[in-house]
Design a protein around this motif. Structure first.
Motif, PDB file in Angstrom:
ATOM      1  N   VAL A 252      13.420   1.078  -0.128  1.00 55.59           N
ATOM      2  CA  VAL A 252      14.250   0.288  -1.040  1.00 55.59           C
ATOM      3  C   VAL A 252      13.596   0.221  -2.416  1.00 55.59           C
ATOM      4  O   VAL A 252      14.272   0.356  -3.453  1.00 55.59           O
ATOM      5  CB  VAL A 252      14.495  -1.120  -0.467  1.00 55.59           C
ATOM      6  N   TYR A 253      12.293   0.050  -2.428  1.00 55.79           N
ATOM      7  CA  TYR A 253      11.578   0.011  -3.705  1.00 55.79           C
ATOM      8  C   TYR A 253      11.760   1.321  -4.464  1.00 55.79           C
ATOM      9  O   TYR A 253      12.074   1.324  -5.670  1.00 55.79           O
ATOM     10  CB  TYR A 253      10.095  -0.241  -3.454  1.00 55.79           C
TER      11      TYR A 253
ATOM     12  N   VAL B 175      15.482  -6.968   4.251  1.00 59.88           N
ATOM     13  CA  VAL B 175      14.856  -5.669   4.480  1.00 59.88           C
ATOM     14  C   VAL B 175      13.627  -5.856   5.364  1.00 59.88           C
ATOM     15  O   VAL B 175      12.735  -6.649   5.022  1.00 59.88           O
ATOM     16  CB  VAL B 175      14.443  -5.017   3.145  1.00 59.88           C
ATOM     17  N   PRO B 176      13.524  -5.147   6.489  1.00 61.83           N
ATOM     18  CA  PRO B 176      12.308  -5.214   7.297  1.00 61.83           C
ATOM     19  C   PRO B 176      11.162  -4.548   6.554  1.00 61.83           C
ATOM     20  O   PRO B 176      11.366  -3.685   5.690  1.00 61.83           O
ATOM     21  CB  PRO B 176      12.678  -4.446   8.564  1.00 61.83           C
TER      22      PRO B 176
ATOM     23  N   VAL C 237      25.332   1.147  -5.198  1.00 62.27           N
ATOM     24  CA  VAL C 237      24.721   2.389  -5.684  1.00 62.27           C
ATOM     25  C   VAL C 237      23.404   2.659  -4.950  1.00 62.27           C
ATOM     26  O   VAL C 237      23.106   3.799  -4.576  1.00 62.27           O
ATOM     27  CB  VAL C 237      24.496   2.307  -7.215  1.00 62.27           C
ATOM     28  N   LEU C 238      22.618   1.614  -4.740  1.00 59.86           N
ATOM     29  CA  LEU C 238      21.361   1.757  -4.010  1.00 59.86           C
ATOM     30  C   LEU C 238      21.599   2.325  -2.623  1.00 59.86           C
ATOM     31  O   LEU C 238      20.939   3.286  -2.196  1.00 59.86           O
ATOM     32  CB  LEU C 238      20.661   0.401  -3.934  1.00 59.86           C
TER      33      LEU C 238
ATOM     34  N   GLU D 152       0.814  -1.207   0.000  1.00 58.51           N
ATOM     35  CA  GLU D 152       0.000   0.000   0.000  1.00 58.51           C
ATOM     36  C   GLU D 152       0.855   1.267   0.000  1.00 58.51           C
ATOM     37  O   GLU D 152       0.543   2.241  -0.691  1.00 58.51           O
ATOM     38  CB  GLU D 152      -0.944  -0.005   1.209  1.00 58.51           C
ATOM     39  N   GLU D 153       1.952   1.243   0.742  1.00 58.12           N
ATOM     40  CA  GLU D 153       2.823   2.415   0.775  1.00 58.12           C
ATOM     41  C   GLU D 153       3.579   2.583  -0.548  1.00 58.12           C
ATOM     42  O   GLU D 153       3.789   3.710  -1.017  1.00 58.12           O
ATOM     43  CB  GLU D 153       3.805   2.313   1.947  1.00 58.12           C
ATOM     44  N   MET D 154       3.992   1.473  -1.164  1.00 60.66           N
ATOM     45  CA  MET D 154       4.640   1.545  -2.476  1.00 60.66           C
ATOM     46  C   MET D 154       3.708   2.175  -3.503  1.00 60.66           C
ATOM     47  O   MET D 154       4.105   3.043  -4.295  1.00 60.66           O
ATOM     48  CB  MET D 154       5.076   0.140  -2.912  1.00 60.66           C
TER      49      MET D 154
END
Length: 566
Positions: A282-283, A274-275, A319-320, A200-202
């Protein structure tokens, strides 16, 4: 974190601009459009076409549509022109786009995570019946696709869909496409972690956001906390897979760079755990890397998989972390465990966490119609459910059924030819849109897949091994032919009399989840459409005769002789 595509340099690290044309990477200073697609995206954001559809095109009709909107920006709102009827597969590659275009559209409704209420499903069905000549195919990315849509009707369709919380925004185009997720997130008893809050947040961050509406190509996302690995994570641009860290508990393993089409590549692990609360960051970082570093010069190298192949997982992660997560280092983590079963489609009757049950059932190769979808909504509500799901295998699920209502629901589904107890062939066969509507297709797929199911059930009634048969109308692999047990790539072939007819190149032994890999192509192995049932019957009969105890079809094909596979 991100800047508008109209000002990409604002979010990219400052670098010396090279005189070499490079790959069209914004982060390397290559901002000049290098092909027609990049030019029309620079001229106007695809999201803006909606206003023209509502105020001009829907009122003045098809002939008023600007060509760059018609074959470009309208995709940002889920619209493709469909194939003009009567054009055979031999002309697919030689005709100009305007010669292939019909005056009707395919319209894709995005259903992130496959999550629908029965009210939403009923509206999808009603729109199908009123505006789409009854069409409503379930895709292998949990969407629903209409055909025969007139531009004059699009604003009304949007109004009806959006009134119940549905949308077509960025369902196509160089954008974040639908985010596929476990259809039983928060429901299944065996779930590692419920990914719904992250999903939902993504969506909130990237959908309808100009910062992410001009990507080099399409961007495919998957997230699931199911141990069944039920979202084909290996073939998405980015995927978050539920795992248990030995110290930190449930979270997600990150994969990047998967994709099929004519240059198939399996995704690679970044080795990072990733939590759930950090998944959206991260996305957003991964999608921003694609926007800023992705290859924009050549369309056939513009998917994220090519950048990942060139950089490797270690550089991509660096890079991320350094440029998009503000120097935050990700925690190293474990790989997902292999699923304990080959079927990952949730078909059948399963207990939920709350003691109720969900029932997964199989339409034929994803082909349903609006009237049937409305009946499914009615049937689900009559048995106490207000929620249904679509899956990445072109299947559906009804949730929240009390135990004493399960059998009645199953019987009701059977009456609609929607079985919760399908044969191997009904369960494992999927097909893309095919030449009926797709401008890229060379051969027919949907009806052929349905007929093939019937024929194989008649010929091999006791075959009960897990098996996938995927039919694709062209080389682009929308139906995932390279990772099917039997993948069938549509093309024109010569029959015994030397005539050019519809047929398929055969891929054998592909897999995801269990020893993921691409299918084997036997030299020269092509089958005409008419020969298809004979060929598959012959190969499956040999498999049953030669297999060792417990051996899967994919493993057998890897060691079988070319003669046994032909």
């Amino acid at each position: 974190m991100a800047a508008s595509p109209q000002n990409p340099a604002a979010s990219a690290p400052r670098r010396k601009v090279s005189r070499h044309r490079g790959e069209g990477q914004w982060a390397a200073g290559h901002f000049t459009p290098l092909n027609g697609n990049e030019q029309f995206k620079k001229d106007d954001d695809g999201l803006n076409v909606r206003t023209r559809i509502e105020t001009i095109y829907s009122k003045r009709g098809f002939d008023s549509i600007d060509p760059n909107d018609l074959r470009g920006r309208m995709r940002w709102w889920g619209l493709y022109t469909q194939r003009r009827p009567g054009i055979d597969g031999g002309k697919t590659a030689v005709l100009e786009p305007e010669e292939l275009d019909d005056r009707y559209f395919m319209l894709r409704v995005r259903i992130d995570g496959g999550a629908l209420t029965t009210q939403q499903l009923r509206v999808i069905g009603e729109v199908s019946q009123e505006f789409a000549r009854g069409t409503a195919d379930i895709t292998d990315r949990q969407n629903v696709q209409y055909h025969w849509i007139r531009i004059e009707d699009v604003p009304e369709i949007w109004q009806r869909l959006e009134a119940v919380g549905l949308s077509t925004v960025t369902a196509c185009g160089d954008t974040p496409r639908v985010m596929i997720a476990s259809p039983v997130a928060g429901i299944a008893e065996d779930e590692i972690i419920d990914a719904t809050p992250a999903l939902e947040e993504m969506k909130r961050r990237v959908l309808n956001n100009p910062a992410y509406s001009n990507l080099p190509r399409k961007f495919k996302t998957a997230i699931s906390g199911s141990p069944l690995l039920d979202v084909v994570h290996e073939i998405n641009d980015v995927a978050f897979v539920g795992v248990r860290h030995p110290e930190h508990g449930p979270g997600f393993d990150v994969w990047v760079g998967g994709g099929l089409s004519t240059n198939p590549k399996l995704g690679v692990r970044l080795g990072a755990w990733v939590p759930i609360e950090d998944v959206p960051d991260v996305y957003e970082g991964v999608i921003s890397i694609f926007r800023d570093y992705g290859y924009r010069r050549l369309r056939n190298r513009a998917r994220l998989k090519f950048l990942v192949a060139d950089w490797g997982a270690e550089k991509f992660r660096q890079v991320l972390e350094d440029e998009y997560l503000g120097g935050r280092k990700l925690v190293d983590g474990p790989a997902p465990e292999q699923p304990v079963q080959q079927w990952r489609d949730h078909i059948g009757v399963h207990r939920q966490q709350d003691g109720r049950f969900y029932v997964g059932f199989a339409p034929r190769v994803g082909r349903v119609d609006g009237a049937t979808l409305t009946k499914i909504a009615d049937l689900a509500e009559a048995h106490g459910s207000g929620r249904v799901r679509t899956t990445v295998e072109q299947k559906m699920i009804v949730l929240d059924i009390e135990q004493d209502r399960v059998e009645s629901l199953v019987e009701g589904l059977e009456a609609l030819d929607l079985t919760a107890r399908p044969s191997t062939f009904r369960r494992g066969t999927m097909a893309c849109t095919g030449i009926e509507f797709c401008k890229l297709a060379i051969v027919e797929t949907k009806q052929r897949g349905s007929t093939l199911i019937d024929e194989l059930e008649r010929r091999l009634p006791d075959f009960d091994e897990p098996l996938t048969i995927n039919l694709n109308g062209c080389p682009n692999a929308c139906a995932r032919i390279q990772v099917a047990d039997i993948g069938l790539k549509g093309q024109l072939v010569l029959d015994d009399e030397g005539r050019q007819v519809e047929g398929y190149q055969v891929h054998l032994g592909g897999a995801l989840g269990l020893e993921a890999g691409f299918g084997r192509k036997v030299r020269g192995l092509k089958v005409t459409a008419d020969e298809l049932p004979d060929y598959i019957e012959r190969v499956l009969t040999r498999f049953r005769a030669e297999r060792t105890e417990g051996e899967r079809f994919a493993a057998w094909t890897a060691r079988a002789s070319e003669e046994a596979l032909s």
